[in-house]
Design an enzyme around this catalytic site. Structure first.
Site, PDB file in Angstrom:
ATOM      1  CE  LYS A  99      -2.813   3.016   2.918  1.00 16.73           C
ATOM      2  NZ  LYS A  99      -3.763   2.937   4.077  1.00 16.73           N
ATOM      3  N   GLY A 160      -8.016   8.759  10.039  1.00 12.02           N
ATOM      4  CA  GLY A 160      -8.187   8.752  11.445  1.00 12.02           C
ATOM      5  C   GLY A 160      -9.203   9.753  11.846  1.00 12.02           C
ATOM      6  CB  ALA A 186      -8.372   7.190   4.876  1.00 15.07           C
ATOM      7  N   GLY A 187     -11.056   7.405   6.778  1.00 13.39           N
ATOM      8  CA  GLY A 187     -11.978   8.388   6.926  1.00 13.39           C
ATOM      9  C   GLY A 187     -13.326   7.904   7.395  1.00 13.39           C
ATOM     10  CG  ASN A 208      -5.839   1.009  11.924  1.00 13.50           C
ATOM     11  OD1 ASN A 208      -4.871   0.504  11.733  1.00 13.50           O
ATOM     12  ND2 ASN A 208      -6.602   0.728  13.151  1.00 13.50           N
ATOM     13  CB  THR A 209      -9.025   5.221  13.315  1.00 12.53           C
ATOM     14  OG1 THR A 209      -7.664   5.302  12.865  1.00 12.53           O
ATOM     15  CG2 THR A 209      -9.009   5.684  14.687  1.00 12.53           C
TER      16      THR A 209
END
Lengths: 256, 66
Positions: A99, A160, A186-187, A208-209
């Site tokens: 990635k 994040g 992301a987001g 992830n987050t």
């Protein structure tokens, strides 16, 4: 086509890709990843702590034979740095799939697309299969595909932030123009955000987050797994037209 | 022999291969990647690669990330 998810010639079942960062310990990481059903997990590469080498490592909990490791170039601010990091990742794991992310700004963590394009060209030339984190600019996404990237991964919102999809129009545009898988990366903040990404026609979601920072990461991992499937099904089912009110029950035969 | 490993200066007496360095640091060669003076040394070459005075070594591994 509905159930085939192919990246760089390899077929996967799960369209949810998850990160392995920010968990409180490796046990929680393992439990959350199992609950997510993900087959591809992102990992980072960092210096070994020489003062504490006896500790368990990520590989002891997340078996690289069971999961496809997707090493990232997180924290890299130039093409050179990102290429160096991903070459090292290949040496550490022996995998070609990476990635690519080149960050442009410390505060927003927004990608530096000039450096990203440069790095993508070098990595593709060296035989890497590059899944590339990028802005949601349809033109640049097309350029990354033309360079030979294996998957295009526009952000939904800053890394994040958990703000959800800020520009659905651009994501849709990228999906419609692409001949390689498009994943929102992301987001994402909660399950409905992941479902919306899939309803827009994305091939997958990387997050992830949203899982690691949930009060109950394992339960959120399960929710994300279901949301990605639900969104994918809804995309293929074809939503109804938005229109004026019309009753669902027959107007005839009502007791009088 | 003075060698920099992950930014820390280390002093060794006598010859040392990368494989011996890994053993000394209790690291599993198959789980890390090593760069010597910006050049990646593949795992298969750790035992035949000798450290030299002034070498700059980076040893990295996979950690959790998004």
């Amino acid at each position: 086509m509905q159930n085939k998810f192919v990246i760089a010639g390899r077929e996967f079942t799960s369209r949810l890709l998850v990160g392995t960062g920010r968990y409180k310990d490796f046990t929680e990481t393992k439990q959350a990843i199992e609950a997510s059903g993900a087959e591809i997990v992102t990992v980072s590469l960092r210096r070994v702590n020489l003062d504490n080498t006896g500790q368990g490592s990520l590989q002891d909990f997340i078996d690289p034979k069971k999961y496809t490791y997707l090493p990232n170039s997180a924290g890299c601010y130039s093409a050179d740095e990102a290429v160096r990091t991903l070459r090292l990742a290949k040496a550490a794991g022996g995998w070609n799939l990476v990635k690519l992310e080149v960050i442009g700004d410390k505060k927003t963590l927004y990608p530096d697309m000039v450096e990203t394009l440069k790095a993508a060209e070098i990595l593709v030339g060296e035989g890497f299969d590059v899944m590339v984190y990028c802005t949601d600019d349809p033109d640049l996404a097309k350029k990354l595909e033309e360079i030979g990237c294996a998957a295009i991964m526009p952000l939904a919102a800053p890394i994040g932030s958990g703000l959800g999809i800020q520009n659905p129009l651009n994501i849709k545009e990228i999906v419609q123009n692409a001949n390689v898988p498009v994943l929102v990366d992301a987001g994402i903040g909660t399950a409905s955000d992941a479902a919306i990404a899939m309803e827009l026609g994305c091939d997958g979601v990387l997050l992830n987050t949203a899982i690691s920072d949930a009060d109950n990461p394992v339960l959120m991992a399960k929710a994300m797994r279901q949301a990605v499937k639900a969104g994918r099904n809804a995309y293929f089912a074809g939503r109804m037209r938005k229109k004026e009110a019309s009753p669902s029950s027959p107007t005839q035969g009502k007791v009088a | 022999m003075k060698v920099k490993i992950n930014g820390q200066e280390k002093i060794f007496s006598g010859e040392l291969s990368l494989k011996q360095l890994m053993d000394e640091l209790k690291l599993d060669s198959s789980k890390v990647a090593i760069e010597r003076n910006l050049e990646i040394i593949p795992c298969s070459e750790h035992s035949i690669t000798q450290l030299n005075d002034g070498d700059n070594i980076e040893i990295v591994q996979f950690i959790g990330g998004g």
